[in-house]
Design an enzyme around this catalytic site. Structure first.
Site, PDB file in Angstrom:
ATOM      1  N   ASP A  13       0.843  -1.201   0.000  1.00  0.00           N
ATOM      2  CA  ASP A  13       0.000   0.000   0.000  1.00  0.00           C
ATOM      3  C   ASP A  13       0.880   1.254   0.000  1.00  0.00           C
ATOM      4  O   ASP A  13       2.045   1.200   0.406  1.00  0.00           O
ATOM      5  CB  ASP A  13      -0.875   0.029   1.268  1.00  0.00           C
ATOM      6  CG  ASP A  13      -1.851  -1.128   1.312  1.00  0.00           C
ATOM      7  OD1 ASP A  13      -2.182  -1.670   0.248  1.00  0.00           O
ATOM      8  OD2 ASP A  13      -2.266  -1.491   2.433  1.00  0.00           O
TER       9      ASP A  13
HETATM   10  N1  URA Z   1      -1.130  -5.949   3.882  1.00  0.00           N
HETATM   11  C1  URA Z   1      -1.622  -4.698   3.943  1.00  0.00           C
HETATM   12  O1  URA Z   1      -2.630  -4.452   4.576  1.00  0.00           O
HETATM   13  N2  URA Z   1      -0.950  -3.740   3.284  1.00  0.00           N
HETATM   14  C2  URA Z   1       0.179  -3.945   2.591  1.00  0.00           C
HETATM   15  O2  URA Z   1       0.736  -3.032   2.023  1.00  0.00           O
HETATM   16  C3  URA Z   1       0.670  -5.264   2.543  1.00  0.00           C
HETATM   17  C4  URA Z   1       0.002  -6.235   3.206  1.00  0.00           C
END
Ligand code: URA
Length: 277
Positions: free
Chosen positions: A102
């Site tokens: 993310d």
């Molecule tokens: N899980 C999440 O919630 N975000 C990420 O970026 C990777 C794994």
């Protein structure tokens, strides 16, 4: 080397698409249009052009990147900086991120031009473990940990998550632990959280669903405010890499990732760049 292999390895396209390009007369070798994909070329001496642009044969590339928060895991984005914007003096043609983090997540991200490598790490059947360090608002009871470990519902129409590993590092009130949590911007806007419980720990998963770690922790009442991926398939994020830096993945690491046979390096917090004090 066959012309189609050369073009595919130089990230012009897949083996299948480059054959089409050749047959369509889009490829020139030493000033001559070649329409036979199987023709042998010398990858060093011959000059190959696709749509009049010289094709450089880089071979397979593998990078380990320390993704900072604030950039998008994509090749291009109209508004935000992407992970590829950090790569300088590197032929980024055909380079793509393996999986995705993310925008606000930091940590280990591999980039490659090797589709098989990507498949090896991302294919759910391979069960490659990804380990994340988190800070969250909330608390985890033993029942919650069991649910995370055995499988939990994180969305309508979704199957339960696969078994995961949870390890709690710190538990306490925000005002007790705030100095260890690097979430200044967030907390300034939410002063009422001052008296809330906070928790830090590692969650290790072997799938790659969207926002999976945040959704798993949310399902047990924990709201993630900091997330960092610290290892994939047992390969740790190199502690010498500052946020935004990258290095070439070693042969040994590639082999280990492909074989997916457990951990290289130690799982020490210090190596992951995490302060547990
Ligand atoms: N899980 C999440 O919630 N975000 C990420 O970026 C990777 C794994």
């Amino acid at each position: 080397m066959r012309l189609d292999k050369f073009l595919a390895e130089a990230s012009v396209g897949t083996r299948k698409t480059v054959r089409t390009y050749v047959k369509e007369g889009k490829v020139i070798v030493n000033d001559q249009v070649i329409v036979e994909p199987a023709v042998q070329i010398d990858p060093i001496a011959d000059v190959v052009k696709y749509l009049s642009k010289e094709v450089i044969h880089t071979g397979k590339l593998y990078y380990m990147f320390h993704k900072p928060a604030g950039c998008i895991t994509a090749r291009k984005d109209a508004k935000s900086k992407t992970v590829l914007d950090y790569f300088e003096n590197v032929n980024i043609n055909g380079l793509f991120p393996v999986g995705r983090l993310d925008k606000d997540t930091e940590g280990l991200l591999f980039l490659t031009n090797d589709g098989d490598f990507n498949h090896q790490l991302m294919c759910p059947e391979k069960h490659v473990e990804k380990k994340y360090f988190f800070w969250a608002f909330g608390a985890l009871h033993s029942e919650d940990k069991k649910r995370l470990e055995t499988g939990i519902c994180i969305g309508e129409d979704e199957t339960l998550t696969k078994p995961a590993k949870i390890e709690v590092l710190k538990e306490g009130m925000y005002h007790e632990l705030k100095n260890e949590m690097d979430i200044g911007k967030f907390i300034n806007k939410k002063k009422n959280l001052y008296e809330q419980s906070v928790i830090s720990g590692y969650l290790t998963i072997s799938e790659g669903r969207k926002h999976q770690v945040k959704r798993m922790l949310k399902a047990v009442g924990c709201y993630v405010v900091y997330l960092k991926r610290i290892s994939i398939g047992g390969i740790m994020l190199d502690k010498s890499l500052e946020k935004g830096e990258y290095r070439v993945v070693t042969e040994q690491e590639i082999q280990k990732l492909i074989e997916n046979q457990g951990c290289i390096g130690s799982w020490q917090d210090e190596e992951a760049g995490i302060n547990r004090n």
